[in-house]
Design an enzyme around this catalytic site. Structure first.
Site, PDB file in Angstrom:
ATOM      1  N   ASN A  54     -41.427  -2.654  15.615  1.00  0.00           N
ATOM      2  CA  ASN A  54     -40.206  -1.977  15.185  1.00  0.00           C
ATOM      3  C   ASN A  54     -40.020  -0.695  15.995  1.00  0.00           C
ATOM      4  O   ASN A  54     -40.974   0.019  16.304  1.00  0.00           O
ATOM      5  CB  ASN A  54     -40.176  -1.717  13.671  1.00  0.00           C
ATOM      6  CG  ASN A  54     -41.414  -1.066  13.109  1.00  0.00           C
ATOM      7  OD1 ASN A  54     -42.497  -1.158  13.683  1.00  0.00           O
ATOM      8  ND2 ASN A  54     -41.267  -0.412  11.988  1.00  0.00           N
ATOM      9  N   GLU A 110     -37.863   2.696  15.874  1.00  0.00           N
ATOM     10  CA  GLU A 110     -37.043   3.482  14.951  1.00  0.00           C
ATOM     11  C   GLU A 110     -36.256   4.568  15.684  1.00  0.00           C
ATOM     12  O   GLU A 110     -36.629   5.000  16.784  1.00  0.00           O
ATOM     13  CB  GLU A 110     -37.941   4.099  13.862  1.00  0.00           C
ATOM     14  CG  GLU A 110     -38.568   3.017  12.993  1.00  0.00           C
ATOM     15  CD  GLU A 110     -39.167   3.541  11.696  1.00  0.00           C
ATOM     16  OE1 GLU A 110     -39.383   4.769  11.576  1.00  0.00           O
ATOM     17  OE2 GLU A 110     -39.404   2.705  10.793  1.00  0.00           O
ATOM     18  N   CYS A 166     -35.938  -4.052  13.999  1.00  0.00           N
ATOM     19  CA  CYS A 166     -37.167  -4.654  13.473  1.00  0.00           C
ATOM     20  C   CYS A 166     -37.977  -5.327  14.583  1.00  0.00           C
ATOM     21  O   CYS A 166     -37.422  -5.763  15.598  1.00  0.00           O
ATOM     22  CB  CYS A 166     -36.844  -5.714  12.437  1.00  0.00           C
ATOM     23  SG  CYS A 166     -36.130  -5.084  10.927  1.00  0.00           S
ATOM     24  N   GLU A 221     -39.299  -8.253  14.662  1.00  0.00           N
ATOM     25  CA  GLU A 221     -38.939  -9.653  14.907  1.00  0.00           C
ATOM     26  C   GLU A 221     -37.771  -9.766  15.882  1.00  0.00           C
ATOM     27  O   GLU A 221     -37.739 -10.628  16.749  1.00  0.00           O
ATOM     28  CB  GLU A 221     -38.551 -10.338  13.586  1.00  0.00           C
ATOM     29  CG  GLU A 221     -39.644 -10.387  12.549  1.00  0.00           C
ATOM     30  CD  GLU A 221     -39.634  -9.180  11.610  1.00  0.00           C
ATOM     31  OE1 GLU A 221     -39.440  -8.041  12.075  1.00  0.00           O
ATOM     32  OE2 GLU A 221     -39.851  -9.393  10.405  1.00  0.00           O
ATOM     33  N   CYS A 238     -36.972  -9.374   7.137  1.00  0.00           N
ATOM     34  CA  CYS A 238     -35.817  -8.909   6.363  1.00  0.00           C
ATOM     35  C   CYS A 238     -34.652  -9.892   6.531  1.00  0.00           C
ATOM     36  O   CYS A 238     -34.697 -10.797   7.375  1.00  0.00           O
ATOM     37  CB  CYS A 238     -35.407  -7.500   6.805  1.00  0.00           C
ATOM     38  SG  CYS A 238     -34.482  -7.477   8.349  1.00  0.00           S
TER      39      CYS A 238
HETATM   40  N1  THU Z   1     -39.262  -3.743   9.517  1.00  0.00           N
HETATM   41  C1  THU Z   1     -39.543  -4.663  10.480  1.00  0.00           C
HETATM   42  O1  THU Z   1     -39.799  -4.320  11.637  1.00  0.00           O
HETATM   43  N2  THU Z   1     -39.539  -5.981  10.128  1.00  0.00           N
HETATM   44  C2  THU Z   1     -39.311  -6.444   8.865  1.00  0.00           C
HETATM   45  O2  THU Z   1     -39.231  -7.638   8.659  1.00  0.00           O
HETATM   46  C3  THU Z   1     -39.177  -5.495   7.753  1.00  0.00           C
HETATM   47  C4  THU Z   1     -38.917  -4.094   8.147  1.00  0.00           C
HETATM   48  C5  THU Z   1     -39.285  -2.334   9.883  1.00  0.00           C
HETATM   49  C6  THU Z   1     -37.931  -1.652   9.919  1.00  0.00           C
HETATM   50  C7  THU Z   1     -38.316  -0.212   9.687  1.00  0.00           C
HETATM   51  O3  THU Z   1     -38.685   0.348  10.930  1.00  0.00           O
HETATM   52  C8  THU Z   1     -39.565  -0.285   8.826  1.00  0.00           C
HETATM   53  O4  THU Z   1     -40.044  -1.611   8.945  1.00  0.00           O
HETATM   54  C9  THU Z   1     -39.310   0.027   7.350  1.00  0.00           C
HETATM   55  O5  THU Z   1     -38.256  -0.704   6.863  1.00  0.00           O
END
Ligand code: THU
Length: 135
Positions: free
Chosen positions: A46, A48, A57, A59, A90
């Site tokens: 991920n 940010e 994310c 994925e 998600c």
């Molecule tokens: N996140 C992911 O990278 N993949 C997921 O399937 C769930 C959430 C990340 C997004 C954000 O940077 C952190 O997790 C918290 O939501």
């Protein structure tokens, strides 16, 4: 095919990419390892942003990385989170993964056991490309 890449190996690879996560705001580091049908792994973490909503994310990073390399056929994806709990994708990731790999297998772990789930079971009655043609 990809008989050499075990689920354990794919999880290990996802953990490697998880180290590159820039979860500066949520502190929730995620890693993903997407396996194509030729046994090649495309990793993601991920990423940010200070403008939180721009966060991507793990994925989707893995998927877009592979697509940009011209990859079209995917076998499975391993996803790891920062704690001893499963980290299922998600909703947004489910949709994008489904658009490109509806038959994808999803490998999750809570560091004790492993789960294998079909993406189509995580996103039943999905919106998909063929609906766009039904005007
Ligand atoms: N996140 C992911 O990278 N993949 C997921 O399937 C769930 C959430 C990340 C997004 C954000 O940077 C952190 O997790 C918290 O939501």
């Amino acid at each position: 095919m990809n008989l050499k890449i075990t689920n354990e190996l794919l999880i290990q690879s996802a953990k490697k990419y998880q180290n590159n996560s820039t979860a500066k705001y949520s502190h929730f580091k995620v890693g993903a390892a997407l396996l194509d049908n030729n046994g090649q792994i495309y990793g993601g973490c991920n990423v940010e942003s200070s403008s939180y909503g721009l966060t991507i994310c793990a994925e989707r990073v893995a998927l877009t990385k592979a697509i940009s390399e011209g990859i079209k056929n995917f076998n499975k994806i391993a996803i790891v989170g920062p704690n001893n709990d499963f980290c299922p994708p998600c909703g947004a990731c489910r949709q994008l993964l489904y658009d490109y790999a509806p038959d994808l297998e999803i490998i999750l772990t809570n560091n004790n056991e492993m789960k294998s789930i079909k993406l189509s079971d995580l996103l039943p009655f999905a919106f998909e490309e063929k609906k766009l043609k039904n005007l």
